[in-house]
Write an enzyme that holds these catalytic residues in place. Structure first.
Site, PDB file in Angstrom:
ATOM      1  N   HIS A 181     -16.312 -53.268 -36.344  1.00 48.97           N
ATOM      2  CA  HIS A 181     -17.682 -52.666 -36.124  1.00 48.97           C
ATOM      3  C   HIS A 181     -17.920 -54.217 -36.482  1.00 48.97           C
ATOM      4  O   HIS A 181     -19.576 -53.914 -36.184  1.00 48.97           O
ATOM      5  CB  HIS A 181     -17.603 -51.878 -37.517  1.00 48.97           C
ATOM      6  CG  HIS A 181     -17.217 -50.214 -37.426  1.00 48.97           C
ATOM      7  ND1 HIS A 181     -17.499 -49.171 -35.993  1.00 48.97           N
ATOM      8  CD2 HIS A 181     -16.415 -48.885 -37.922  1.00 48.97           C
ATOM      9  CE1 HIS A 181     -16.961 -48.604 -36.230  1.00 48.97           C
ATOM     10  NE2 HIS A 181     -16.768 -48.054 -37.204  1.00 48.97           N
ATOM     11  N   HIS A 219     -10.802 -51.660 -38.366  1.00 47.92           N
ATOM     12  CA  HIS A 219     -11.069 -50.588 -37.355  1.00 47.92           C
ATOM     13  C   HIS A 219     -12.348 -50.767 -37.592  1.00 47.92           C
ATOM     14  O   HIS A 219     -13.543 -50.876 -37.307  1.00 47.92           O
ATOM     15  CB  HIS A 219     -10.999 -49.158 -38.339  1.00 47.92           C
ATOM     16  CG  HIS A 219     -12.077 -48.189 -37.624  1.00 47.92           C
ATOM     17  ND1 HIS A 219     -11.930 -47.775 -37.293  1.00 47.92           N
ATOM     18  CD2 HIS A 219     -13.066 -47.936 -38.462  1.00 47.92           C
ATOM     19  CE1 HIS A 219     -13.130 -46.546 -37.214  1.00 47.92           C
ATOM     20  NE2 HIS A 219     -14.453 -46.959 -37.999  1.00 47.92           N
ATOM     21  N   GLU A 220     -12.461 -51.433 -39.607  1.00 46.05           N
ATOM     22  CA  GLU A 220     -13.551 -51.702 -39.765  1.00 46.05           C
ATOM     23  C   GLU A 220     -14.052 -53.017 -39.199  1.00 46.05           C
ATOM     24  O   GLU A 220     -15.280 -53.476 -39.233  1.00 46.05           O
ATOM     25  CB  GLU A 220     -13.636 -52.004 -41.510  1.00 46.05           C
ATOM     26  CG  GLU A 220     -13.106 -50.337 -42.068  1.00 46.05           C
ATOM     27  CD  GLU A 220     -14.557 -49.239 -41.791  1.00 46.05           C
ATOM     28  OE1 GLU A 220     -15.750 -49.553 -41.765  1.00 46.05           O
ATOM     29  OE2 GLU A 220     -14.077 -48.329 -41.635  1.00 46.05           O
TER      30      GLU A 220
END
Length: 164
Positions: free
Chosen positions: A37, A33-34
């Site tokens: 980004h 997820h990170e």
């Protein structure tokens, strides 16, 4: 009654296995997820996250200890936010929205891939797939869908607030 409940309820082997499965899923999901980004912001022209070492699948670069513990215990938690400098985007509003959307999108993609893998494993084993593998894939699917939807809430500090 207290100790018996603890040993047969909260600390039963089945419950411990569920927590361990969640822990392994957290080790996969949070960096995915990170890093999404970080990758999106990098592709849009901001290298802040890359210089901070956040474009990495190393869980230690992304974990907030309390947030990870909450994810394991309750299924919802948080990680260290990825640093993004919107002034480095050609269109700051669009860049922030796209880089924010990359996180939940990565959760949905990971859940979809896990669903496909679940079906492949299940049918390849003729319906007799190892239950632990199916349980792991189920936790991976459910946790990623939950995190993706949860992150779309349009309230700060969730990703949805930056998308809106």
């Amino acid at each position: 009654m207290g100790w018996c409940y603890l040993l047969n309820g909260l600390l039963s082997p089945a419950v411990i296995v569920q927590y361990l499965l969640r822990a392994v899923v957290v080790l996969i999901t949070i960096p995915f997820h990170e890093s999404a980004h970080a990758l999106a912001s990098h592709l849009l022209g901001d290298d802040t996250a890359v210089h901070a070492g956040r474009l990495s699948m190393n869980p230690l670069r992304h974990f907030d200890p309390l947030g990870a513990l909450c994810m394991i215990a309750a299924g919802v938690g948080w990680a260290k936010p990825v640093g993004i400098n919107p002034t480095r985007f050609k269109n700051p509003k669009r860049g922030m929205a796209v880089s924010a959307a990359a996180g939940p999108l990565s959760n949905f993609l990971l859940a979809y891939a896990a669903m496909l893998l679940y079906k492949v494993v299940y049918y390849a084993c003729g319906g007799a797939a190892p239950q632990l593998v199916l349980d792991f894939l189920y936790v991976l699917i459910s946790m990623n869908i939950s995190l993706g939807v949860f992150n779309l809430i349009p309230v700060p500090p969730f990703d949805g607030s930056r998308i809106v």
